[in-house]
Design a protein around this motif. Structure first.
Motif, PDB file in Angstrom:
ATOM      1  N   MET A  56       0.836  -1.192   0.000  1.00  0.00           N
ATOM      2  CA  MET A  56       0.000   0.000   0.000  1.00  0.00           C
ATOM      3  C   MET A  56       0.873   1.244   0.000  1.00  0.00           C
ATOM      4  SD  MET A  56      -3.257  -0.789   2.513  1.00  0.00           S
ATOM      5  CE  MET A  56      -2.251  -1.108   3.949  1.00  0.00           C
ATOM      6  N   THR A  57       0.374   2.289  -0.632  1.00  0.00           N
ATOM      7  CA  THR A  57       1.070   3.562  -0.619  1.00  0.00           C
ATOM      8  C   THR A  57       0.855   4.253   0.722  1.00  0.00           C
ATOM      9  OG1 THR A  57      -0.824   4.737  -1.539  1.00  0.00           O
ATOM     10  CG2 THR A  57       0.728   3.768  -3.108  1.00  0.00           C
ATOM     11  N   LEU A  58       1.542   5.380   0.888  1.00  0.00           N
ATOM     12  CA  LEU A  58       1.433   6.120   2.142  1.00  0.00           C
ATOM     13  C   LEU A  58       0.000   6.595   2.384  1.00  0.00           C
ATOM     14  CD1 LEU A  58       2.855   7.364   4.589  1.00  0.00           C
ATOM     15  CD2 LEU A  58       3.322   9.398   3.179  1.00  0.00           C
ATOM     16  N   ILE A  59      -0.653   7.094   1.334  1.00  0.00           N
ATOM     17  CA  ILE A  59      -2.032   7.570   1.478  1.00  0.00           C
ATOM     18  C   ILE A  59      -2.968   6.404   1.786  1.00  0.00           C
ATOM     19  CG2 ILE A  59      -3.947   8.719   0.309  1.00  0.00           C
ATOM     20  CD1 ILE A  59      -1.958  10.326  -1.272  1.00  0.00           C
ATOM     21  N   GLN A  60      -2.743   5.263   1.146  1.00  0.00           N
ATOM     22  CA  GLN A  60      -3.590   4.104   1.409  1.00  0.00           C
ATOM     23  C   GLN A  60      -3.422   3.593   2.834  1.00  0.00           C
ATOM     24  OE1 GLN A  60      -2.322   1.570  -1.846  1.00  0.00           O
ATOM     25  NE2 GLN A  60      -4.221   1.970  -2.976  1.00  0.00           N
ATOM     26  N   ARG A  61      -2.187   3.627   3.343  1.00  0.00           N
ATOM     27  CA  ARG A  61      -1.975   3.225   4.742  1.00  0.00           C
ATOM     28  C   ARG A  61      -2.678   4.193   5.684  1.00  0.00           C
ATOM     29  NH1 ARG A  61       3.358   1.975   2.942  1.00  0.00           N
ATOM     30  NH2 ARG A  61       4.126   3.962   3.781  1.00  0.00           N
ATOM     31  N   TYR A  62      -2.665   5.466   5.336  1.00  0.00           N
ATOM     32  CA  TYR A  62      -3.375   6.457   6.161  1.00  0.00           C
ATOM     33  C   TYR A  62      -4.879   6.199   6.154  1.00  0.00           C
ATOM     34  CZ  TYR A  62      -5.494  10.914   7.431  1.00  0.00           C
ATOM     35  OH  TYR A  62      -6.275  11.887   8.008  1.00  0.00           O
ATOM     36  N   LEU A  63      -5.438   5.945   4.961  1.00  0.00           N
ATOM     37  CA  LEU A  63      -6.867   5.648   4.878  1.00  0.00           C
ATOM     38  C   LEU A  63      -7.200   4.353   5.620  1.00  0.00           C
ATOM     39  CD1 LEU A  63      -7.564   6.530   1.131  1.00  0.00           C
ATOM     40  CD2 LEU A  63      -8.127   7.895   3.149  1.00  0.00           C
ATOM     41  N   PHE A  64      -6.299   3.373   5.546  1.00  0.00           N
ATOM     42  CA  PHE A  64      -6.524   2.105   6.245  1.00  0.00           C
ATOM     43  C   PHE A  64      -6.610   2.333   7.750  1.00  0.00           C
ATOM     44  CE2 PHE A  64      -5.275  -1.843   8.236  1.00  0.00           C
ATOM     45  CZ  PHE A  64      -5.958  -2.805   7.509  1.00  0.00           C
ATOM     46  N   ARG A  65      -5.701   3.141   8.307  1.00  0.00           N
ATOM     47  CA  ARG A  65      -5.734   3.431   9.750  1.00  0.00           C
ATOM     48  C   ARG A  65      -6.972   4.218  10.125  1.00  0.00           C
ATOM     49  NH1 ARG A  65      -0.276   4.674   8.765  1.00  0.00           N
ATOM     50  NH2 ARG A  65      -0.788   6.897   8.837  1.00  0.00           N
ATOM     51  N   GLN A  66      -7.342   5.198   9.297  1.00  0.00           N
ATOM     52  CA  GLN A  66      -8.514   6.004   9.606  1.00  0.00           C
ATOM     53  C   GLN A  66      -9.796   5.171   9.588  1.00  0.00           C
ATOM     54  OE1 GLN A  66      -8.389   9.245  10.614  1.00  0.00           O
ATOM     55  NE2 GLN A  66      -6.180   8.874  10.583  1.00  0.00           N
ATOM     56  N   LEU A  67      -9.830   4.134   8.781  1.00  0.00           N
ATOM     57  CA  LEU A  67     -10.998   3.253   8.744  1.00  0.00           C
ATOM     58  C   LEU A  67     -10.946   2.193   9.847  1.00  0.00           C
ATOM     59  CD1 LEU A  67     -11.262   2.690   4.883  1.00  0.00           C
ATOM     60  CD2 LEU A  67     -12.973   3.814   6.292  1.00  0.00           C
ATOM     61  N   ALA A  68      -9.752   1.695  10.124  1.00  0.00           N
ATOM     62  CA  ALA A  68      -9.625   0.570  11.064  1.00  0.00           C
ATOM     63  C   ALA A  68      -9.986   0.957  12.492  1.00  0.00           C
ATOM     64  CB  ALA A  68      -8.206  -0.001  11.010  1.00  0.00           C
ATOM     65  N   VAL A  69      -9.576   2.139  12.924  1.00  0.00           N
ATOM     66  CA  VAL A  69      -9.806   2.533  14.322  1.00  0.00           C
ATOM     67  C   VAL A  69     -11.299   2.605  14.649  1.00  0.00           C
ATOM     68  CG1 VAL A  69      -9.472   4.369  16.026  1.00  0.00           C
ATOM     69  CG2 VAL A  69      -7.586   3.688  14.543  1.00  0.00           C
ATOM     70  N   PRO A  70     -12.135   3.307  13.871  1.00  0.00           N
ATOM     71  CA  PRO A  70     -13.579   3.300  14.193  1.00  0.00           C
ATOM     72  C   PRO A  70     -14.221   1.920  14.065  1.00  0.00           C
ATOM     73  CG  PRO A  70     -13.040   5.124  12.737  1.00  0.00           C
ATOM     74  CD  PRO A  70     -11.851   4.230  12.759  1.00  0.00           C
ATOM     75  N   ILE A  71     -13.750   1.111  13.123  1.00  0.00           N
ATOM     76  CA  ILE A  71     -14.328  -0.231  12.968  1.00  0.00           C
ATOM     77  C   ILE A  71     -14.028  -1.081  14.194  1.00  0.00           C
ATOM     78  CG2 ILE A  71     -14.103  -2.377  11.666  1.00  0.00           C
ATOM     79  CD1 ILE A  71     -13.836  -0.679   9.141  1.00  0.00           C
ATOM     80  N   VAL A  72     -12.783  -1.053  14.658  1.00  0.00           N
ATOM     81  CA  VAL A  72     -12.429  -1.813  15.862  1.00  0.00           C
ATOM     82  C   VAL A  72     -13.210  -1.300  17.067  1.00  0.00           C
ATOM     83  CG1 VAL A  72     -10.549  -2.353  17.462  1.00  0.00           C
ATOM     84  CG2 VAL A  72     -10.150  -2.439  15.002  1.00  0.00           C
ATOM     85  N   ALA A  73     -13.354   0.018  17.169  1.00  0.00           N
ATOM     86  CA  ALA A  73     -14.102   0.587  18.294  1.00  0.00           C
ATOM     87  C   ALA A  73     -15.574   0.165  18.247  1.00  0.00           C
ATOM     88  CB  ALA A  73     -13.986   2.105  18.275  1.00  0.00           C
TER      89      ALA A  73
END
Length: 376
Positions: free
Chosen positions: A1-18
């Protein structure tokens, strides 16, 4: 994944886990409230209640994880769209697939987790819970002993205990047994349940034994330790009866004759397909979330209407999925719809998404085109 994709992945993962953690917490709380009966009426320890509550969690995860994925994705995508971070990603030259690939990867991860849970963890947890519940239901300590009460057992047995400590040690025990021919009583200062040679016994210390026969003879005996055999008061004919949710996938697809005598082949096959198809609702939830937020024009006032429609559609699809499972018990050919329903809705949602993301061509009226060509 690119840097932007990793950023989007983190931004999506945190609310999903919560969201998944919050739903799991609610599920555990509801299960623990249901298990309070074990402590109140059965006299079991808190650890048994916690164990049964945790064993019920894998069955809840099959429902919780797709819903948590849908809710968390909606929260994350709404924030990214409102702050125009997705617009910036498109403006930087990213394609449609590269923007939504982090969300797709999260959906695939959740799908694999749910599938592994359904195939391995859930059957084991259900069987362990069933065995623990059976042990509680047939536990003589819970059936015969209640603190400060006279409990009548089978075959003329009556037991009284003044105090029960947390360790299981009973203080000031009294047993009364009337078999129709004689009356026998035991009293002891302390007692504890146990097993000798596999048989259940009640070991009493510092007590006495009295027996009054029908001919009027009273026998008395004091003892330092006495083992009271409980085998005559147990029901050895009762066995554990497993349900389709307790069986593994192999047992569902190739059931034993004893299993087929209790459940129909259609019921077992529907349960097997339900375990394999339910993870697909994670893909459906993510597709609907992407379509609700990115499948329309940017709005400063929010996306409440689109979110409500997506949530209603996801709820409707999930309810229809349960209905298909129930109908598949009597009509085996309906099992294919357990897969087509979530996949079909996911494909339709993605089609709407890509149609909305596709650049629109500007329409030119013929008259305007003619005037432009004449004055050019």
């Amino acid at each position: 994944m690119t840097l932007i994709q990793r950023y989007l992945f983190r931004q999506l993962a945190v609310p999903i886990v919560a969201a998944c953690a919050a739903l799991a917490g609610i599920g555990l709380l509801s299960q623990s409230l249901d298990q309070l009966e074990i402590i109140v009426e059965r006299g079991q320890s808190v650890w048994i209640m916690v164990k049964l509550t945790l064993l019920a969690l894998p069955q809840l995860l099959g429902v919780i994880l797709p819903i948590g994925l849908f809710v968390g994705a909606l929260v994350a995508l709404t924030r990214l769209q409102r702050e125009q971070e997705l617009t910036a990603a498109f403006a930087s030259g990213m394609t449609r697939w590269s923007v939504i690939s982090p969300a797709a990867r999260l959906a695939v991860i959740v799908t694999i987790l749910v599938l592994g849970n359904n195939l391995f963890v859930q059957p084991w947890a259900q069987r362990a819970s069933r065995e623990q519940t059976f042990a509680i239901r047939t536990d003589l300590a819970a059936l015969l002993v209640q603190e400060g009460q006279f409990v009548q057992g089978p075959d003329g047995l009556t037991v009284y205990v003044q105090q029960i400590e947390q360790s299981g040690l009973m203080k000031n025990l009294f047993i009364y047994l009337d078999d129709g021919k004689s009356v026998t009583t035991w009293d002891a200062s302390e007692a504890r349940f146990g097993r000798i040679g596999g048989a259940p016994v009640l070991t009493m210390t510092e007590g006495s034994w009295q027996k009054y026969s029908s001919d009027g003879v009273l026998n008395f005996l004091s003892f330092d330790q006495y083992a009271f055999d409980l085998s005559p008061f147990t029901n050895n004919d009762e066995t554990i009866r497993y349900k389709p949710a307790d069986l593994s996938l192999t047992q569902l697809l190739n059931p034993r004759p004893a299993t087929l005598s209790r459940y129909s082949a259609g019921e077992l096959l529907a349960e097997a397909h339900a375990r394999l198809s339910s993870p697909l609702y994670a893909l459906t939830g993510m597709a609907l979330a992407l379509s609700a937020i990115m499948g329309g024009a940017y709005s400063r006032t929010g996306y409440g209407g689109r979110i409500a429609k997506a949530a209603g559609l996801f709820l409707l699809v999930r309810i229809l999925g349960y209905g298909v499972v129930a109908a598949s018990v009597w009509n085996g050919w309906l099992n294919v719809f357990q897969y087509l329903l979530p996949l079909g809705v996911a494909v339709l949602a993605l089609r709407m998404l890509f149609r909305a993301l596709k650049p629109r061509r500007q329409r030119t009226w013929p008259l305007i085109g003619t005037l432009k060509a004449r004055f050019a």
